[in-house]
Design a protein around this motif. Structure first.
Motif, PDB file in Angstrom:
ATOM      1  N   UNK A  51       0.810  -1.216   0.000  1.00 10.12           N
ATOM      2  CA  UNK A  51       0.000   0.000   0.000  1.00 10.12           C
ATOM      3  C   UNK A  51       0.845   1.269   0.000  1.00 10.12           C
ATOM      4  N   UNK A  55       0.231   4.044  -2.653  1.00 10.01           N
ATOM      5  CA  UNK A  55       0.037   5.438  -2.272  1.00 10.01           C
ATOM      6  C   UNK A  55       0.959   6.338  -3.092  1.00 10.01           C
ATOM      7  N   UNK A  61      -9.042   4.107  -6.042  1.00 14.03           N
ATOM      8  CA  UNK A  61      -9.598   3.320  -4.947  1.00 14.03           C
ATOM      9  C   UNK A  61      -9.968   1.894  -5.368  1.00 14.03           C
ATOM     10  N   UNK A  64      -6.988  -0.240  -5.185  1.00 10.41           N
ATOM     11  CA  UNK A  64      -6.632  -0.482  -3.789  1.00 10.41           C
ATOM     12  C   UNK A  64      -7.519  -1.582  -3.199  1.00 10.41           C
TER      13      UNK A  64
ATOM     14  N   UNK B  92     -17.146   4.696  -2.646  1.00  8.62           N
ATOM     15  CA  UNK B  92     -15.968   3.875  -2.946  1.00  8.62           C
ATOM     16  C   UNK B  92     -15.140   3.643  -1.683  1.00  8.62           C
ATOM     17  N   UNK B  93     -14.965   4.708  -0.899  1.00  9.99           N
ATOM     18  CA  UNK B  93     -14.186   4.572   0.328  1.00  9.99           C
ATOM     19  C   UNK B  93     -14.831   3.574   1.280  1.00  9.99           C
ATOM     20  N   UNK B  96     -14.064   0.249   0.091  1.00 12.67           N
ATOM     21  CA  UNK B  96     -12.652  -0.049   0.328  1.00 12.67           C
ATOM     22  C   UNK B  96     -12.400  -0.395   1.786  1.00 12.67           C
ATOM     23  N   UNK B 159      -5.948   3.004   4.746  1.00 13.47           N
ATOM     24  CA  UNK B 159      -6.945   1.943   4.753  1.00 13.47           C
ATOM     25  C   UNK B 159      -6.456   0.746   5.544  1.00 13.47           C
ATOM     26  N   UNK B 160      -5.170   0.411   5.393  1.00  7.70           N
ATOM     27  CA  UNK B 160      -4.625  -0.740   6.107  1.00  7.70           C
ATOM     28  C   UNK B 160      -4.871  -0.612   7.609  1.00  7.70           C
ATOM     29  N   UNK B 163      -8.511  -1.402   8.348  1.00 10.04           N
ATOM     30  CA  UNK B 163      -8.797  -2.839   8.229  1.00 10.04           C
ATOM     31  C   UNK B 163      -8.313  -3.579   9.459  1.00 10.04           C
TER      32      UNK B 163
END
Lengths: 383, 298
Positions: A51, A55, A61, A64, B92-93, B96, B159-160, B163
């Motif tokens: 990631x 980035x 998105x 991702x 979308x977010x 995700x 995002x990681x 999660x």
């Protein structure tokens, strides 16, 4: 020694460990630790690298998400597979005593990082000042139990953990019992009650603003349903969200509306697992429907009622979203513990106080936890 | 369970074995509860299709009096919400965040649940009780220490990070429910597979996972609903910036910024409900069946 109380399975050649020497025990311990740690660490490093690269590339998105799904499912699964194969290369004597830690280890490591470590850490912070520089003894706890708004939030939260589970579970139980007797449309009737579960707290707050909305005379018409009813009855409209302390109850109604569906679905499943013969026999013996409900249905599903009630109590104790989005909690007197905690952490920037509130929240949950572990043991014994 | 031993004859005149009586009372009660539960949602649905001037001048229930008058209805609100509020990006977010946050904890919990059910190791029962105990840790308590940990690892606003946080917070319930289900599978199946020479990994992957599909699907829906509707974790770890905001955050910002634009707010709320509703309705059967097995076995 692992005394397996339930479903003890004879595993030939596994349980007959010879008494280990100190050196070998150490060696096995290290292997177990390693096998527990490798999967989470490798997975984390791989994902982080992937990631960071994405980035830098300013990837969109969708890409991702795609990479995440591939790494998250395929990648994690492949790591388990790889570790399992690695264990196969260990000497046969210790192989099967290391393997369980490959399976269970990642779960425990993640829980340790995300739940056990924070609990310990928060307790520590709660004894320090606003920026965690120096120890201040019990000052933060004194604040929690003397500050006017804090005391109000404790009172309100006490109301939440009594009212919300009580109504959610009893409405859910009655409703589940009733739809069980419908000849048609049971699935539909259940879906309609479950529907609010799919709505976010933010969405729910918009939903309920359409019910509770108030405009004083001369500031537009009242478009909230409750005030529409009041006007229809020839009464003056009421500013529902400012009616202390009743506005708390109106907020609890929102949570009851959202969570009854969960209680209902789980309890309904429990009711369906009661053997028909028992209920039929009671009816033939002349038991009224109410007696059947009280003497047979309730005792049979009691363990499930315990689970559902616990879940509801925990959720009510943690409530923050509804209060946060429905208005000005401090001005309206609708503050709750979890909302106070976030306020001190993120708005008023006093970590020590925030942490002390969190610890109080956790301590409040301990009786529920003890009750549950007891219930858990009880069930194990009966099984 | 002891059935009441009252050998009274059927005094109300019903034949023995005739059980489904008072049908209409039950039906009316159910209809009343359903109506009460639906009113708020119907209000949102109706408002989201009304033009602005009518929304602010009359209650949504008045629209129901003229269901076929074209001037009463519009789809403009949905356009406004989708364009102006940056909802497409937020949608979308949310995806995700939600999909990996559902899949990762299930994978990890399934392996752990198998070990807790079918493998022998020291401290198995104690560790399982600890996992159940962690069910009650309020996640608010974990936020600050994790934020600090993330600051060191440069994970805030990624995002990681979200999660992993959702994975950690979802694991206790996932392990608990899946262990109840996987532990209740008939031991004869597992034993015969062992006799045939299958090792734990093969049994898990080829036997236990296919048999546990209802429980896995049930938890998947539950976790998905929870992550999709979550505001707190996303707000803390992802931040509220326009670039990173999830749907719940966008909704909350709409509430702050356009406090009186009811018609846009309701359209936005319905957009954010759409996906979870679709997921719920399409997988409803799994959900109910799976939870039965997980929660009731006790």
């Amino acid at each position: 020694v692992n005394a397996s109380t339930d479903e003890s399975k004879p595993e030939p050649g596994v349980l007959t460990e010879p008494p280990p020497s100190a050196g070998r025990a150490m060696w096995v311990f290290v292997l177990r630790l390693l096998s527990a740690l490798v999967i989470p660490l490798v997975a984390f490093v791989l994902m982080k690298a992937a990631f960071d690269y994405l980035r830098d590339e300013n990837a969109n998105r969708a890409l991702v998400v795609a990479v995440a799904i591939v790494l998250g499912t395929g990648g994690v699964f492949f790591l388990y597979w790889g570790m399992n194969r690695a264990v196969d290369f260990l000497p046969e004597r210790i192989r099967e005593s290391v393997r369980p830690y490959v399976f269970v280890g990642p779960c425990l490591v993640i829980l340790g990082v995300f739940l056990v470590y924070p609990v310990v850490n928060t307790i520590l912070i709660s004894f320090k000042d606003a920026h965690s520089q120096s120890f201040v003894g019990l000052d933060n706890y004194t604040f929690v139990f003397t500050d006017h708004t804090m005391l109000q939030s404790i009172r309100n939260t006490a109301g939440w953990i009594i009212v919300v589970p009580l109504f959610s579970v009893s409405i859910g139980l009655v409703y589940a019992t009733l739809v069980d007797r419908l000849r048609h449309g049971e699935a539909f009737a259940k879906s309609m009650i479950f529907l609010p579960m799919a709505i976010s707290f933010a969405g729910a707050s918009i939903t309920w603003r359409l019910i509770y909305s108030f405009r004083p005379a001369g500031f537009g018409s009242n478009i909230g349903l409750l005030n529409g009813i009041m006007l229809g009855l020839g009464q003056n409209p009421i500013a529902w969200m400012q009616q202390q302390p009743w506005n708390n109850l109106l907020l609890m109604v929102i949570m009851i509306w959202m969570q009854t569906g969960f209680a209902m679905v789980v309890l309904s499943a429990a009711i369906k697992s009661i053997p028909d013969e028992i209920i039929e026999a009671a009816r033939i013996d002349g038991a009224t429907e109410f007696q059947v409900f009280r003497r047979i249905i309730i005792p049979s599903i009691l363990p499930t009622v315990v689970v559902v009630t616990t879940y509801m109590v925990i959720n009510a104790l943690k409530v923050f979203d509804i209060v946060f989005v429905m208005g000005n909690a401090e001005a309206d007197g609708t503050v709750v513990i979890a909302e106070r905690m976030l306020d001190w952490f993120f708005i008023s920037a006093h970590d020590g106080r925030g942490a002390a509130i969190a610890v109080v929240l956790f301590v409040a949950i301990i009786p529920v936890m003890i009750w549950n572990v007891r219930q858990f043991r009880e069930q194990e014994r009966i099984r | 369970v002891s059935a009441p031993s009252v050998p009274a004859p059927a005094v109300d005149g019903r034949a023995p074995g005739e059980v489904r009586r008072g049908g209409w009372i039950i039906r009316i009660t159910v209809i009343v509860i359903v109506a009460l539960w639906l009113i708020p949602t119907i209000g949102v649905l109706v408002t989201s299709f009304r033009p602005e001037d009518l929304v602010v001048s009359s209650g949504w229930w008045t629209a129901l009096a003229h269901p076929f008058r074209a001037a009463e209805w519009t789809i403009e609100n949905y356009r406004t919400a989708l364009d102006a509020a940056g909802f497409g990006n937020a949608f979308m977010n949310s995806l995700a965040v939600a999909i990996p946050s559902t899949v990762i904890p299930i994978t990890i919990a399934a392996f752990a649940a198998y070990a807790f059910s079918w493998m022998e190791f020291r401290g198995r029962d104690v560790l399982f009780i600890v996992v159940v105990g962690l069910l009650v840790v309020p996640l608010q308590m974990a936020l600050i220490p994790i934020l600090r940990l993330y600051a060191g690892l440069d994970l805030n606003g990624t995002f990681l990070g979200v999660w992993l946080a959702h994975t950690g917070f979802g694991l206790p319930l996932a392990t608990y429910l899946l262990r109840n289900y996987i532990g209740s599978l008939p031991s004869s199946i597992i034993e015969s597979a062992k006799i045939d020479g299958a090792d734990h990994f093969t049994i898990f992957w080829r036997l236990v996972i296919p048999l546990s599909v209802p429980a896995l699907a049930a938890f998947a829906i539950f976790q998905f609903l929870w992550v999709w509707n979550d505001l707190l974790v996303a707000y803390v770890f992802l931040g509220g910036t326009r670039q990173n905001q999830v749907l719940t955050m966008a909704l909350r910002n709409l509430l702050g910024g356009r406090g009186e634009d009811w018609q846009v707010l309701t359209a936005a709320a319905f957009i954010s409900m759409a996906l979870p509703l679709a997921v719920f309705f399409s997988l409803q059967k799994y959900f109910v069946r799976g939870l039965t097995a997980g929660a009731v076995k006790g």
